[in-house]
Design an enzyme around this catalytic site. Structure first.
Site, PDB file in Angstrom:
ATOM      1  N   GLU A   1     -56.904 -16.835   1.051  1.00  0.00           N
ATOM      2  CA  GLU A   1     -57.440 -18.052   1.670  1.00  0.00           C
ATOM      3  C   GLU A   1     -57.650 -17.817   3.160  1.00  0.00           C
ATOM      4  OE1 GLU A   1     -56.360 -22.630   1.197  1.00  0.00           O
ATOM      5  OE2 GLU A   1     -55.031 -21.652   2.637  1.00  0.00           O
TER       6      GLU A   1
ATOM      7  N   PHE B   1     -58.868 -15.912  18.120  1.00  0.00           N
ATOM      8  CA  PHE B   1     -57.798 -15.026  17.666  1.00  0.00           C
ATOM      9  C   PHE B   1     -57.597 -15.174  16.162  1.00  0.00           C
ATOM     10  CE2 PHE B   1     -55.391 -18.862  18.964  1.00  0.00           C
ATOM     11  CZ  PHE B   1     -54.562 -19.077  17.862  1.00  0.00           C
TER      12      PHE B   1
ATOM     13  N   LYS C   1     -47.413 -15.500   1.685  1.00  0.00           N
ATOM     14  CA  LYS C   1     -46.530 -16.596   1.290  1.00  0.00           C
ATOM     15  C   LYS C   1     -45.169 -16.037   0.869  1.00  0.00           C
ATOM     16  CE  LYS C   1     -47.504 -20.956  -1.140  1.00  0.00           C
ATOM     17  NZ  LYS C   1     -48.038 -21.613   0.061  1.00  0.00           N
TER      18      LYS C   1
ATOM     19  N   ASN D   1     -55.929 -26.450  15.522  1.00  0.00           N
ATOM     20  CA  ASN D   1     -54.787 -25.587  15.214  1.00  0.00           C
ATOM     21  C   ASN D   1     -53.502 -26.143  15.822  1.00  0.00           C
ATOM     22  OD1 ASN D   1     -53.858 -23.016  14.021  1.00  0.00           O
ATOM     23  ND2 ASN D   1     -53.329 -22.516  16.126  1.00  0.00           N
TER      24      ASN D   1
ATOM     25  N   LYS E   1     -59.073 -34.767   6.029  1.00  0.00           N
ATOM     26  CA  LYS E   1     -58.140 -35.317   5.053  1.00  0.00           C
ATOM     27  C   LYS E   1     -57.619 -36.659   5.567  1.00  0.00           C
ATOM     28  CE  LYS E   1     -56.466 -31.026   2.949  1.00  0.00           C
ATOM     29  NZ  LYS E   1     -55.268 -30.223   2.588  1.00  0.00           N
TER      30      LYS E   1
ATOM     31  N   HIS F   1     -61.822 -24.313   4.959  1.00  0.00           N
ATOM     32  CA  HIS F   1     -61.100 -23.416   4.068  1.00  0.00           C
ATOM     33  C   HIS F   1     -62.065 -22.619   3.201  1.00  0.00           C
ATOM     34  CE1 HIS F   1     -56.966 -25.673   4.069  1.00  0.00           C
ATOM     35  NE2 HIS F   1     -57.492 -25.559   5.272  1.00  0.00           N
TER      36      HIS F   1
END
Length: 210
Positions: free
Chosen positions: A139, A41, A47, A148, A112, A120
């Site tokens: 992005e 999906f 933003k 997710n 990370k 990304h």
């Protein structure tokens, strides 16, 4: 410098709308041909003004360079079933001639420190305004369902702790991130079985409608 936010954000909203449609159509194209879709999906967002202002202040970004220095004003998230699907989507994006890949960061293979995993990509995308074509940056985050879920929970916690987690919370987040990735690895081992079952389900569902 006073910003006209409605006018500034309009092309970003248009880009998000167009990109969501394009990736959802791509998904449907695979399904129509009876193939496994690497896209499960797609969601997107622009933003908020408050978030933009906060990031401008935190990163010391002046209004004159906001369009080039802030790459995530328009954001698309593509969620996949399997880790392999992430890289298939990456290849599909590279192959398109309606968007140019400007930057990529692989946090799937190189998580990370928090445990966050995702792929990304920053793309350049053309939006057509009344006065002509305008290139903007957007992005794209590509991740599995498990990644997710983890990222959604971590994002919620971040509102409470502002990124500075107590040690026990930090350790639990890292632990659950690894557990989520192990789940992805286990699911990849039975990927063929899952995809075959999905084909049978889709085929039978079509018969029920006829």
């Amino acid at each position: 410098m006073k910003m006209d936010w409605d006018n500034f954000l309009w092309p970003y909203g248009e880009a998000v709308n167009e990109l969501k449609v394009k990736f959802r159509c791509l998904r449907q194209g695979f399904l129509t041909k009876g193939e496994h879709s690497p896209i499960e999906f797609v969601v997107g967002r622009v933003k908020s003004v408050d978030s933009i202002k906060e990031k401008m202040q935190r990163r010391v970004i002046s209004p004159e360079v906001i369009e080039t220095d802030m790459q995530d004003i328009a954001g698309i998230r593509i969620v996949c079933q399997f880790v392999d699907d992430i890289y298939k989507v990456v290849d599909l994006i590279h192959a398109r001639d309606d968007m140019d890949v400007m930057e990529e960061r692989d946090y799937v293979q190189n998580a990370k420190p928090s445990g966050y995993r995702s792929y990304h990509m920053v793309i350049s995308y053309v939006v057509y305004q009344p006065e002509g074509a305008k290139k903007i940056l957007a992005e794209i985050q590509i991740r599995t369902l498990a990644m997710n879920f983890w990222a959604t929970v971590e994002h919620t916690l971040n509102y409470k702790y502002q990124g500075v987690y107590p040690d026990d919370i930090s350790q639990r987040l890292k632990s659950t991130a690894e557990t989520a990735y192990k789940l992805d690895e286990e699911m990849s081992l039975i990927k063929d079985e899952v995809q075959e079952a999905q084909k049978v389900f889709t085929k039978n569902k079509g018969k029920e409608k006829s």
